[in-house]
Design a protein around this motif. Structure first.
Motif, PDB file in Angstrom:
ATOM      1  N   HIS A  43       0.813  -1.217   0.000  1.00 54.04           N
ATOM      2  CA  HIS A  43       0.000   0.000   0.000  1.00 54.04           C
ATOM      3  C   HIS A  43       0.848   1.270   0.000  1.00 54.04           C
ATOM      4  O   HIS A  43       0.316   2.348  -0.292  1.00 54.04           O
ATOM      5  CB  HIS A  43      -0.968  -0.021   1.176  1.00 54.04           C
ATOM      6  CG  HIS A  43      -2.195  -0.832   0.899  1.00 54.04           C
ATOM      7  ND1 HIS A  43      -3.357  -0.298   0.388  1.00 54.04           N
ATOM      8  CD2 HIS A  43      -2.423  -2.162   1.014  1.00 54.04           C
ATOM      9  CE1 HIS A  43      -4.259  -1.240   0.223  1.00 54.04           C
ATOM     10  NE2 HIS A  43      -3.720  -2.403   0.599  1.00 54.04           N
ATOM     11  N   LEU A  64       0.418   2.605  -3.314  1.00 53.27           N
ATOM     12  CA  LEU A  64      -0.961   2.853  -3.742  1.00 53.27           C
ATOM     13  C   LEU A  64      -1.494   4.154  -3.117  1.00 53.27           C
ATOM     14  O   LEU A  64      -2.560   4.173  -2.499  1.00 53.27           O
ATOM     15  CB  LEU A  64      -1.852   1.673  -3.336  1.00 53.27           C
ATOM     16  CG  LEU A  64      -1.578   0.331  -4.008  1.00 53.27           C
ATOM     17  CD1 LEU A  64      -2.404  -0.772  -3.359  1.00 53.27           C
ATOM     18  CD2 LEU A  64      -1.879   0.406  -5.506  1.00 53.27           C
ATOM     19  N   ALA A  90      -5.380   5.220  -1.500  1.00 52.10           N
ATOM     20  CA  ALA A  90      -5.550   5.733  -0.138  1.00 52.10           C
ATOM     21  C   ALA A  90      -6.272   7.075  -0.144  1.00 52.10           C
ATOM     22  O   ALA A  90      -7.153   7.327   0.694  1.00 52.10           O
ATOM     23  CB  ALA A  90      -4.189   5.869   0.543  1.00 52.10           C
ATOM     24  N   LYS A 142     -13.906   0.070   0.807  1.00 49.75           N
ATOM     25  CA  LYS A 142     -12.695  -0.426   1.446  1.00 49.75           C
ATOM     26  C   LYS A 142     -13.044  -1.349   2.606  1.00 49.75           C
ATOM     27  O   LYS A 142     -14.125  -1.263   3.190  1.00 49.75           O
ATOM     28  CB  LYS A 142     -11.841   0.743   1.971  1.00 49.75           C
ATOM     29  CG  LYS A 142     -11.274   1.640   0.881  1.00 49.75           C
ATOM     30  CD  LYS A 142     -10.440   2.772   1.482  1.00 49.75           C
ATOM     31  CE  LYS A 142      -9.808   3.643   0.418  1.00 49.75           C
ATOM     32  NZ  LYS A 142      -9.028   4.761   0.993  1.00 49.75           N
ATOM     33  N   ASN A 198      -7.957  -4.540   2.664  1.00 50.86           N
ATOM     34  CA  ASN A 198      -7.541  -4.571   1.256  1.00 50.86           C
ATOM     35  C   ASN A 198      -6.115  -5.100   1.120  1.00 50.86           C
ATOM     36  O   ASN A 198      -5.278  -4.529   0.430  1.00 50.86           O
ATOM     37  CB  ASN A 198      -7.675  -3.194   0.609  1.00 50.86           C
ATOM     38  CG  ASN A 198      -9.112  -2.726   0.541  1.00 50.86           C
ATOM     39  OD1 ASN A 198      -9.564  -1.958   1.394  1.00 50.86           O
ATOM     40  ND2 ASN A 198      -9.838  -3.191  -0.461  1.00 50.86           N
ATOM     41  N   ASP A 224      -2.796   1.624  -8.951  1.00 50.45           N
ATOM     42  CA  ASP A 224      -2.854   2.959  -8.375  1.00 50.45           C
ATOM     43  C   ASP A 224      -3.320   3.991  -9.396  1.00 50.45           C
ATOM     44  O   ASP A 224      -4.051   4.937  -9.055  1.00 50.45           O
ATOM     45  CB  ASP A 224      -1.484   3.354  -7.825  1.00 50.45           C
ATOM     46  CG  ASP A 224      -1.558   4.574  -6.930  1.00 50.45           C
ATOM     47  OD1 ASP A 224      -2.379   4.565  -5.986  1.00 50.45           O
ATOM     48  OD2 ASP A 224      -0.807   5.540  -7.168  1.00 50.45           O
TER      49      ASP A 224
END
Length: 423
Positions: A160, A163, A167, A175, A183, A337
């Motif tokens: 993450h 990503l 976010a 989510k 996730n 992303d």
């Protein structure tokens, strides 16, 4: 929930053709026949330890991604008509082309997934043997097959830290669902809703609750589905239970609610195939529906309404995930992303018109509408204001996810809910 008055053929295609395919998927996803390919899971793809807890997940992420770098290639497997397309050439996908221009990553895009069951059956032998399946990114529904992919260790844990757009721009409603807390393995691709569709002229009032489907005035005019998954989940909502956290006792209470409805003669038919046309003809006055089907009916001259009941409606998601055997995982994560940028999400939504997991895309589409004219402006106006694509915060607060079942629970679930519409 009032529906937009005008829409183009592409909008209808996005809200209906994919919906019909998804309907078949949801109907079969937890059925015994559809789960036949899972028999192969015992050898050699034995269940693996699924990381839990932040430290263990962080270690799994570090172990997978350390030493991996971008390679400039990406193979992406998806359903048909489920990404933006050039109106003049449906084989061209502008957001993929823009992604390549920006990153230098060449994308091989294939629309070859028919449903989760057949895709699992096709890829499971390669996964089990540790071979690559030929794809770095794939779309999987949030159902029992996704759970199997995770349990068997077939998916890469997501980094993450790479990503940031997910976010920043991923909607909270999309989510942390029960099938993938935090996730860890997935991010939503597109989403949709299940609620009640009804004809206000026939019903004579506003429907607001699942309990309205027990109103004696609607006896013989209610449509439900021959689908244990959806029926069981909406019945849980009807008895005041969040499906994600439901217990076996809750399931029995939900089944009793459905039997009460059936035995009172409320239900005219249990069918996922005919409810839309029956609503349009007036044979049904109210029914369990997918939101997009109501939209389509209204473009044909009907005056139906779609409502998320006070007790809640269902939110489903199709998800992006990276096979653990992917040859180009960093490239796949880069694309993951990329699609969470509002401008990119807007371009995709302008073609597929499903519930968009990036709320900020609504402002981009509204801006595009202001700069357009003619039919395109009408299309984008209706899209940017449609609660079927961008649910309000109030609507989102009432949406719940489907209950995720393991194989033992699935048998108990089906034993409770299938007899209701089969008898």
């Amino acid at each position: 929930m009032p529906l937009p008055p005008t829409a183009s053929a592409p909008l209808l295609r996005g809200l209906t053709e994919r919906r019909l395919s998804r309907r078949g998927l949801l109907r079969g996803a937890l059925g015994a026949a559809a789960l036949a390919p899972l028999a192969a899971c015992s050898v050699p793809g034995a269940r693996k330890h699924v990381p839990t807890g932040s430290a263990e997940i962080a270690a799994a992420v570090r172990d997978f991604w350390t030493g991996k770098a971008r390679k400039g290639r990406l193979s992406f497997a998806n359903y048909t008509q489920y990404i933006d397309a050039d109106p003049a050439d449906q084989s061209r996908h502008p957001t993929l082309e823009a992604f390549t221009r920006e990153t230098g990553i060449e994308v091989s895009y294939s629309e070859l997934i028919d449903d989760d069951a057949s895709w699992f059956g096709k890829t499971q032998p390669e996964f089990a043997s540790g071979q690559g399946i030929g794809y770095d990114l794939m779309v999987v529904g949030g159902d029992s097959y996704l759970t199997k992919y995770i349990e068997l260790g077939y998916l890469a844990p997501l980094d993450h830290a790479r990503l940031p757009h997910f976010a920043a721009h991923g909607g909270a409603a999309f989510k942390n669902s029960s099938f993938d807390r935090g996730n860890v393995y997935t991010v939503p691709w597109q989403s949709g809703m299940t609620g009640i569709g009804y004809d206000p002229a026939k019903v004579g009032r506003t429907i607001t609750s699942w309990q309205d489907l027990l109103d004696p005035k609607l006896r013989g005019k209610v449509g439900m589905w021959n689908d244990a998954v959806q029926m069981g989940n909406v019945a849980l909502l009807a008895v005041g239970v969040d499906p994600e956290t439901s217990t076996h006792a809750d399931w029995r209470k939900a089944a009793a609610w459905l039997r009460k409805q059936r035995d009172a003669g409320m239900v005219r038919s249990y069918s996922t195939a005919t409810y839309q046309s029956s609503l349009q003809r007036g044979d049904l006055w109210a029914s369990l529906v997918y939101s997009g089907d109501v939209f389509q009916a209204n473009q044909s001259g009907s005056r139906l309404e779609f409502v998320i009941p006070d007790e809640g409606g269902l939110l489903w998601t199709d998800n992006l995930c990276i096979p653990a055997t992917a040859a180009h995982p960093v490239d796949a994560l880069t694309y993951m992303d990329y699609v969470y940028r509002p401008e990119v999400a807007a371009r995709i939504s302008e073609t597929v018109q499903f519930v968009c997991p990036v709320p900020a895309a609504q402002r981009v589409i509204a801006r595009d509408a202001a700069a357009a004219d003619g039919k395109r402006r009408a299309l984008l106006d209706s899209l940017s204001t449609s609660p079927l694509v961008f649910p309000s915060k109030a609507d989102e607060s009432k949406l719940r996810h489907l209950r995720v079942l393991d194989e033992a629970e699935e048998k108990q679930w089906n034993a409770l809910f299938e007899p209701i519409y089969q008898s």
